[in-house]
Design an enzyme around this catalytic site. Structure first.
Site, PDB file in Angstrom:
ATOM      1  N   ASN A 144      55.803  47.178  52.195  1.00 56.82           N
ATOM      2  CA  ASN A 144      56.378  48.465  51.464  1.00 56.82           C
ATOM      3  C   ASN A 144      55.945  48.617  49.968  1.00 56.82           C
ATOM      4  O   ASN A 144      56.195  49.502  49.476  1.00 56.82           O
ATOM      5  CB  ASN A 144      57.978  48.402  51.507  1.00 56.82           C
ATOM      6  CG  ASN A 144      58.471  48.406  52.955  1.00 56.82           C
ATOM      7  OD1 ASN A 144      57.925  49.108  53.618  1.00 56.82           O
ATOM      8  ND2 ASN A 144      59.773  47.829  53.138  1.00 56.82           N
ATOM      9  N   ALA A 173      39.216  36.317  43.333  1.00 54.06           N
ATOM     10  CA  ALA A 173      40.010  36.869  42.306  1.00 54.06           C
ATOM     11  C   ALA A 173      40.235  38.422  42.396  1.00 54.06           C
ATOM     12  O   ALA A 173      40.886  39.275  41.804  1.00 54.06           O
ATOM     13  CB  ALA A 173      39.419  36.700  40.929  1.00 54.06           C
ATOM     14  N   MET A 207      39.228  41.669  45.503  1.00 57.68           N
ATOM     15  CA  MET A 207      39.012  41.754  47.163  1.00 57.68           C
ATOM     16  C   MET A 207      37.615  42.533  47.425  1.00 57.68           C
ATOM     17  O   MET A 207      37.269  42.955  48.625  1.00 57.68           O
ATOM     18  CB  MET A 207      40.028  42.161  47.899  1.00 57.68           C
ATOM     19  CG  MET A 207      41.435  41.047  47.684  1.00 57.68           C
ATOM     20  SD  MET A 207      40.875  39.542  48.374  1.00 57.68           S
ATOM     21  CE  MET A 207      40.487  39.663  50.153  1.00 57.68           C
ATOM     22  N   HIS A 251      42.476  47.727  32.638  1.00 54.36           N
ATOM     23  CA  HIS A 251      43.454  48.254  33.689  1.00 54.36           C
ATOM     24  C   HIS A 251      44.581  48.948  33.445  1.00 54.36           C
ATOM     25  O   HIS A 251      44.752  49.242  31.930  1.00 54.36           O
ATOM     26  CB  HIS A 251      44.035  47.130  34.115  1.00 54.36           C
ATOM     27  CG  HIS A 251      43.101  46.092  35.207  1.00 54.36           C
ATOM     28  ND1 HIS A 251      42.143  45.407  34.724  1.00 54.36           N
ATOM     29  CD2 HIS A 251      42.831  46.308  36.543  1.00 54.36           C
ATOM     30  CE1 HIS A 251      41.531  44.779  35.669  1.00 54.36           C
ATOM     31  NE2 HIS A 251      41.633  45.326  36.671  1.00 54.36           N
ATOM     32  N   HIS A 252      45.243  49.627  34.280  1.00 60.41           N
ATOM     33  CA  HIS A 252      46.539  50.383  33.960  1.00 60.41           C
ATOM     34  C   HIS A 252      47.718  49.687  33.359  1.00 60.41           C
ATOM     35  O   HIS A 252      47.750  48.653  33.146  1.00 60.41           O
ATOM     36  CB  HIS A 252      47.034  50.973  35.440  1.00 60.41           C
ATOM     37  CG  HIS A 252      47.266  49.655  36.273  1.00 60.41           C
ATOM     38  ND1 HIS A 252      48.673  49.299  36.139  1.00 60.41           N
ATOM     39  CD2 HIS A 252      46.767  49.173  37.196  1.00 60.41           C
ATOM     40  CE1 HIS A 252      48.449  48.262  37.191  1.00 60.41           C
ATOM     41  NE2 HIS A 252      47.297  48.026  37.726  1.00 60.41           N
ATOM     42  N   LYS A 266      49.762  46.691  34.749  1.00 57.16           N
ATOM     43  CA  LYS A 266      49.323  45.265  35.010  1.00 57.16           C
ATOM     44  C   LYS A 266      49.890  44.335  33.990  1.00 57.16           C
ATOM     45  O   LYS A 266      49.948  44.280  32.984  1.00 57.16           O
ATOM     46  CB  LYS A 266      47.787  45.312  35.024  1.00 57.16           C
ATOM     47  CG  LYS A 266      47.186  43.795  35.313  1.00 57.16           C
ATOM     48  CD  LYS A 266      45.512  44.112  35.535  1.00 57.16           C
ATOM     49  CE  LYS A 266      44.921  42.651  35.777  1.00 57.16           C
ATOM     50  NZ  LYS A 266      45.546  42.175  37.322  1.00 57.16           N
ATOM     51  N   GLY A 285      42.294  38.385  36.543  1.00 52.45           N
ATOM     52  CA  GLY A 285      41.592  37.267  37.135  1.00 52.45           C
ATOM     53  C   GLY A 285      39.963  37.499  37.664  1.00 52.45           C
ATOM     54  O   GLY A 285      39.285  36.707  37.620  1.00 52.45           O
ATOM     55  N   THR A 286      39.869  38.809  37.729  1.00 53.19           N
ATOM     56  CA  THR A 286      38.614  39.218  37.924  1.00 53.19           C
ATOM     57  C   THR A 286      37.429  38.807  36.678  1.00 53.19           C
ATOM     58  O   THR A 286      36.435  38.497  36.907  1.00 53.19           O
ATOM     59  CB  THR A 286      38.225  40.644  38.429  1.00 53.19           C
ATOM     60  OG1 THR A 286      39.142  40.898  39.661  1.00 53.19           O
ATOM     61  CG2 THR A 286      36.731  40.945  38.486  1.00 53.19           C
TER      62      THR A 286
END
Length: 253
Positions: free
Chosen positions: A10, A110, A112, A143-144, A147, A153-154
């Site tokens: 969900n 880290a 996908m 990032h937004h 986060k 992690g990337t």
């Protein structure tokens, strides 16, 4: 047909992955797990793992770090392969993940995205050449605003990939505001930007004398992470116990 359990069905990424799978012929969502209510699904949804009575071939977990230990215990006990997509895991949870991989196949990355994982190999190759040539290396990730973890992690995965190519000679620096000194040669600077609705952007900068080389990946939609997770699930479904990552998925293509 690969039967998937979607943990966190969900949530935003749960919706993305379930919608992607609808259009695929070789994989189906057989069950969903989510303690939070959601819209009507075309598969059974359970509020807990223990309540699920559906046989599945693989689990995709795109939930929250607080739920990961329970998912790992369940996957290990039932010997169901697990694609673990949740980020922000603690050192204890990473150790737990490694322990679970002795009982079943566990894939963690880290990031996908197939593009990011291809770029990880590219920067490793670049680091072997440019690092030895004295290029300074910095990583900037964006990032937004929602986060929670920083750096991503990337970004750390890019730093680790570079450091692996350099036999671990680099230290990671996250803040230079408190020091007044020239940049040491053995550091990788990592900076994080948080704002707006930026899905994900990573820039790896190799700065040399009179020249700069930049590698950059931009995600315009979280669907890129969903696609990678589904490909990982199909790959992992029949694999023996062990720890896998997206490089294994790419190598199998």
């Amino acid at each position: 047909m690969v039967k998937v359990m979607m943990y966190g069905c969900n949530g935003y990424m749960g919706h993305v992955i379930c919608n992607l799978i609808k259009d695929m012929e070789n994989v189906t969502v057989a069950a969903g797990i989510d303690p939070c209510p959601g819209d009507q699904k075309d598969f059974p949804v359970f509020t807990s793992l223990d309540a699920c009575d559906v046989d599945v071939d693989v689990i995709i977990d795109f939930s929250a770090a607080v739920a990961v230990d329970g998912v790992l215990d369940y996957a290990a006990a039932k010997k169901i392969p697990l694609v673990e997509c949740t980020t922000g895991l603690s050192e204890e949870q990473l150790a737990h993940l490694e322990e679970a991989s002795k009982q079943t196949a566990v894939l963690r990355s880290a990031n996908m995205s197939l593009g990011v994982n291809t770029l990880l190999e590219m920067v490793k190759t670049a680091a072997k050449i440019l690092g030895e040539a004295g290029f300074d290396i910095d990583i900037v990730e964006k990032h937004h605003r929602r986060k929670l973890d920083a750096p991503s992690g990337t970004a750390l995965a890019f730093a680790d990939s570079i450091n692996e190519a350099a036999d671990g000679k680099y230290n990671y620096v996250f803040d230079r505001s408190e020091r007044r000194m020239p940049r040491p040669a053995d550091e990788i600077g990592i900076s994080a930007v948080r704002g707006g609705t930026i899905v994900g952007e990573h820039e790896i900068i190799f700065a040399g004398t009179d020249e700069v080389i930049e590698f950059k990946h931009t995600a315009y939609s979280r669907a890129v992470f969903g696609k990678g997770a589904v490909e990982a699930a199909v790959y992992l479904a029949d694999k023996p116990a062990g720890l896998y990552d997206m490089q294994d998925v790419i190598a199998a293509k």
